[in-house]
Write an enzyme that holds these catalytic residues in place. Structure first.
Site, PDB file in Angstrom:
ATOM      1  N   PHE A  95       0.826  -1.204   0.000  1.00 53.81           N
ATOM      2  CA  PHE A  95       0.000   0.000   0.000  1.00 53.81           C
ATOM      3  C   PHE A  95       0.863   1.257   0.000  1.00 53.81           C
ATOM      4  CE2 PHE A  95      -2.206  -3.326   2.377  1.00 53.81           C
ATOM      5  CZ  PHE A  95      -3.455  -3.345   1.787  1.00 53.81           C
ATOM      6  N   ASP A  96       0.454   2.225  -0.796  1.00 53.45           N
ATOM      7  CA  ASP A  96       0.921   3.592  -0.575  1.00 53.45           C
ATOM      8  C   ASP A  96       0.145   4.088   0.650  1.00 53.45           C
ATOM      9  OD1 ASP A  96       2.042   6.217  -1.143  1.00 53.45           O
ATOM     10  OD2 ASP A  96       0.024   6.742  -1.803  1.00 53.45           O
ATOM     11  N   LYS A  97       0.705   5.014   1.413  1.00 48.69           N
ATOM     12  CA  LYS A  97       0.010   5.456   2.641  1.00 48.69           C
ATOM     13  C   LYS A  97      -0.991   6.570   2.376  1.00 48.69           C
ATOM     14  CE  LYS A  97       1.939   8.041   5.886  1.00 48.69           C
ATOM     15  NZ  LYS A  97       0.968   9.131   6.182  1.00 48.69           N
ATOM     16  N   VAL A 142      -1.470  -1.009  -4.166  1.00 49.52           N
ATOM     17  CA  VAL A 142      -2.643  -0.129  -4.061  1.00 49.52           C
ATOM     18  C   VAL A 142      -2.166   1.309  -3.909  1.00 49.52           C
ATOM     19  CG1 VAL A 142      -4.829   0.280  -2.879  1.00 49.52           C
ATOM     20  CG2 VAL A 142      -3.805  -2.004  -2.835  1.00 49.52           C
TER      21      VAL A 142
END
Length: 616
Positions: free
Chosen positions: A310-312, A507
C-alpha cells in the site's frame, strides 16, 4: 433464407415441440402411426435447419463446431429411420440454446443496467441565458448545465450554484445519497434525488468517469483468460476427435446408432461456455458493487495474490491531511507564513494543500522560479530570497542547519505520528509543521478480512519518515512498514518481492504510484485518484472506498473457483455420458442430448451465482 431461418429459431423450437407432442398423442391416444411418423419427420426437418446452417457457417471458417456433430447425428438418425430420436435431439438442442441465451442475458444484466443508466440529454445554458434540452453529445467542456430533481447528471462537473442530494450508486455502488453544494464534484450517470443544481462541465462523453467505467467493463468482458484460451484450443481438436472416434466405433461395431449417439454425447458445450459465463458474472458483480476488474486475466492473477503493498497517503489514510502543530523559529510569523503559503500553492501535493489551508488568506508573493525535488519538496526563488520547503532529507541536502532544539522538536512531532514540512529561507530554518492524515475508518477491519482471504503480507511504503509509518502500521496491523521511500525505491522493493516468488498487488492513487501500479502483478487504483493511476491499474475501487478491496479479492477468488467447478462439471458430464454408452443399456441419443443440455444449464446457473456474491 439463412438469416430468416436463424432469426426464427425460437419459433422453430416451439413448432418442433408442438409436432413432437402431437406425434405421441396421436400414437398413444389414438393409435395413429401415420400422423406419428409424419409429425416426427417434419419436426426433424425443420429442427435441423437452423442447426445445419450454423454448422455450414462454422465449416466455412474451418471450425468443426458442436452444430456439425449434432447435424451429422440427426441426419444419420433420420437415414436409419429413427425419427423419434432425430426429432427429440433437434428439439432439445434448440431448446437448450434458447435457455442458454436467456440465462446468459441475465448474467450480463448488471452491465446492461449500467449502460442503460448513461445520460442521453442535458439542459444547457444558451447564449441568451435560457436553458434548453439538448443531446448530451452537444455538451462541451465549460458549458453550464441545469440539473433538476430526479434527473441524471449528464457530465462530470463542478457545482456552480444550488444544493441537493445525489445518488452515486452507478459510480460507487453505494446507494446512500451524497450532499452536493457549491464547488462539489458531480459525476455523469448519477441521479439528483432532490434539489436543483447548476454545474459547469469538466468532462464530457467518453471522458467522464461513468463513460470510462462502461468502456472498462465492456473491454473486460471481451478479454479472454488463460483458461478460456486453453479451452478454445482444446475444443478445436477435441470436436474433430469425437468425429473420428464415432467413425472408428462404426467401423469396429458396424452399429450406426451407437456411432451417432457418440457424436451427440461427445459435444463439449458445457466446457466451452462454463468459463466465459463465470468471468462475465464476476465482472458484472464487481461493476454493481463499485469495483472494476479489467478482464478475466486480471481476475485469475488477483485471486492468487499473497502480498499487498500500500501507498500510505490517500490509500490507507483519507488523503486530506491537516496541520496539527507548527513552530516558528525566527522572523515575523505573518511574513514567514505568507512566503510559505505562496510556495506551497505551486504544488498539488496533499501536504502542500494542508499547509495552504492551515495558513488561510494571506499576502501572496510572486514566485520567480521553482524547482520540484522528487520525493523531497520545492526549492523556490521568491521576493529575492531562496526558500526551501520539504522534508528533513531536503533540508540536510540543502545544508540548512538543524540545531539540537530543532532535532528535539522534529523527534517529538514524528513520535506523535506526524508528517513534517520544514521551511527555510536563505539557509536558515524558519518553520516546522506537523501534519497528520487521518486513517480511513474501518481500514483495520478490512485488512483483517484480507488476511482471512489468504493475503500473507500487508506492506506500507511511504515517503514519510519511518516513525510515522511505523505508528500507522502498528495501529492498523500491517506486517511491514517502510518510510523514506521515493517512487523508484517503491519499484525496487516490489521487484525484490517478485524475485522471491511473491505475487504482488500494489494499491495507490497518485501519479507517483503509476510506475508501481504497472510493475506489480495487480495494480489497484483508488477511484478518486489521478487518471494516469486509474488507466495504469488492473482493478479500480470507485469513490476510493477501501472497504471494497476485500470484496474485490473475495470476488476474484470466488470467480476462479466457480470457473474450476464449471470445468469439472462439463468434463464430468461428457465422461459419464461416454462411459454410459459402452457400459449401460439405457443410454440413447435422446437421453444423452437431454443430459448434455442439462449440463450446459447447470454451468450457466452455477456461474450466475456470482451475481449475488457478497463477502461474508
Amino acid at each position: 433464407m439463412q438469416k430468416m431461418i436463424l432469426s426464427r429459431k425460437n419459433h422453430i423450437t416451439l413448432m418442433s415441440l408442438i409436432l413432437i407432442v402431437t406425434a405421441f398423442i396421436s400414437k398413444l391416444g389414438f393409435g395413429n402411426t401415420e400422423i406419428f411418423l409424419w409429425a416426427l419427420v417434419i419436426a426433424s426437418v425443420i429442427g435441423v435447419a437452423p442447426i445445419s446452417i450454423q454448422a455450414y457457417q462454422a465449416l466455412r471458417v474451418k471450425v468443426v463446431s458442436i452444430d456439425v456433430l449434432v447435424t451429422i447425428a440427426v441426419v444419420g438418425a433420420f437415414l436409419i429411420r429413427n425419427f423419434e430420436e432425430s426429432a427429440i435431439v433437434t428439439f432439445l438442442f434448440l431448446f437448450g440454446a434458447y435457455l442458454e441465451q436467456r440465462t446468459l442475458n441475465k448474467t450480463r444484466s448488471a452491465i446492461k443496467e449500467l449502460t442503460e443508466m448513461a445520460p442521453e440529454s442535458a439542459l444547457k445554458q444558451m447564449d441568451n441565458g435560457e436553458f434548453e434540452m439538448v443531446e448530451v453529445d452537444e455538451v462541451d467542456v465549460g458549458d453550464i448545465l441545469l440539473v433538476k430533481t430526479g434527473a441524471k447528471v449528464p457530465v462530470d462537473g463542478t457545482v456552480v450554484t444550488g444544493e441537493g442530494h445525489i445518488n452515486e450508486a452507478s459510480i460507487t455502488g453505494e446507494s446512500l445519497p451524497v450532499t452536493k453544494k457549491k464547488d462539489s464534484k458531480v459525476f455523469a450517470g448519477t441521479i439528483l434525488e432532490n434539489g436543483t443544481l447548476q454545474i459547469i462541465a469538466d468532462r464530457v462523453g467518453e471522458d467522464t468517469t461513468f463513460g470510462k467505467i462502461i468502456e472498462l467493463v465492456e473491454e473486460a468482458q471481451d478479454s479472454k483468460s488463460e483458461a478460456e484460451r486453453f479451452i478454445d484450443r482444446f475444443s478445436k481438436y477435441y470436436t474433430p476427435a469425437v468425429l473420428v472416434l464415432s467413425f472408428i466405433v462404426w467401423l469396429v461395431s458396424r452399429d450406426i446408432e451407437l456411432a451417432i449417439t457418440i457424436l451427440v454425447l461427445g459435444c463439449p458445450g458445457a466446457l466451452v461456455i462454463g468459463v466465459p459465463v463465470s468471468n462475465v458474472a464476476g465482472i458484472g458483480n464487481g461493476a454493481k458493487h463499485g469495483v472494476l476488474l479489467k478482464g478475466s486475466e486480471v481476475i485469475r492473477d488477483f485471486s492468487r495474490v499473497d502480498t499487498i503493498v500500500f501507498d500510505k497517503t490517500g490509500t490507507l489514510t483519507i488523503g486530506n491531511p491537516k496541520v496539527v502543530d507548527h513552530i516558528i523559529y525566527s522572523g515575523s510569523s505573518d511574513e514567514v507564513l505568507s512566503y510559505l503559503s505562496s510556495v506551497e500553492k505551486e504544488s498539488d501535493h496533499p501536504l502542500a494543500n494542508a499547509v495552504v489551508e492551515y495558513i488561510g488568506d494571506t499576502k501572496t508573493h510572486l514566485i520567480e522560479k521553482t524547482d520540484v525535488i522528487k520525493g523531497g519538496g520545492i526549492v523556490a526563488k521568491i521576493g529575492g530570497h531562496r526558500m526551501v520547503v520539504g522534508n528533513v532529507a531536503l533540508m540536510e541536502r540543502e545544508n540548512v542547519t538543524l540545531n539540537k532544539k530543532v532535532r528535539e522538536d522534529i523527534s517529538k512531532m514524528q513520535s506523535a505520528g506526524n508528517s513534517l514540512v520544514l521551511a527555510s529561507m536563505d539557509g536558515e530554518l524558519k518553520v516546522l509543521m506537523g501534519i497528520r492524515d487521518p486513517i480511513r475508518p474501518g481500514v483495520k477491519k478490512d485488512l483483517q478480512k484480507l488476511k482471512k482471504l489468504g493475503v500473507k503480507n500487508l506492506v506500507v511504503l511511504s515517503g514519510d519518515n519511518q516513525e510515522t509509518v511505523d505508528l500507522v502500521a502498528k495501529e492498523i496491523g500491517l506486517t511491514e512498514a517502510h518510510g523514506h521511500m521515493l517512487p523508484n525505491d517503491k519499484q525496487d522493493y516490489i521487484k525484490e518481492l517478485q524475485a522471491k516468488g511473491q505475487i504482488v498487488a500494489f494499491v495507490g492513487d497518485g501519479v507517483n504510484d503509476s510506475p508501481s501500479l504497472a510493475l506489480a502483478q495487480i495494480g489497484i487504483a483508488m477511484g478518486s485518484g489521478t487518471d494516469v493511476a486509474i488507466e495504469t491499474s488492473d482493478v479500480v475501487l470507485m469513490n476510493s472506498d477501501f472497504g471494497r478491496l476485500p470484496h474485490a479479492l473475495g470476488l476474484a477468488k470466488a470467480t476462479v473457483n466457480n470457473m474450476h467447478q464449471n470445468i469439472l462439471i462439463a468434463i464430468g458430464a461428457v465422461l459419464i455420458l461416454l462411459v454410459s454408452v459402452f457400459f449401460s443399456e439405457w443410454m440413447n441419443m435422446a437421453i444423452g442430448m437431454l443430459v448434455h443440455e442439462a449440463s450446459i444449464l447447470v454451468v450457466i446457473l452455477n456461474g450466475m451465482r456470482l451475481l449475488g456474491y457478497k463477502l461474508r
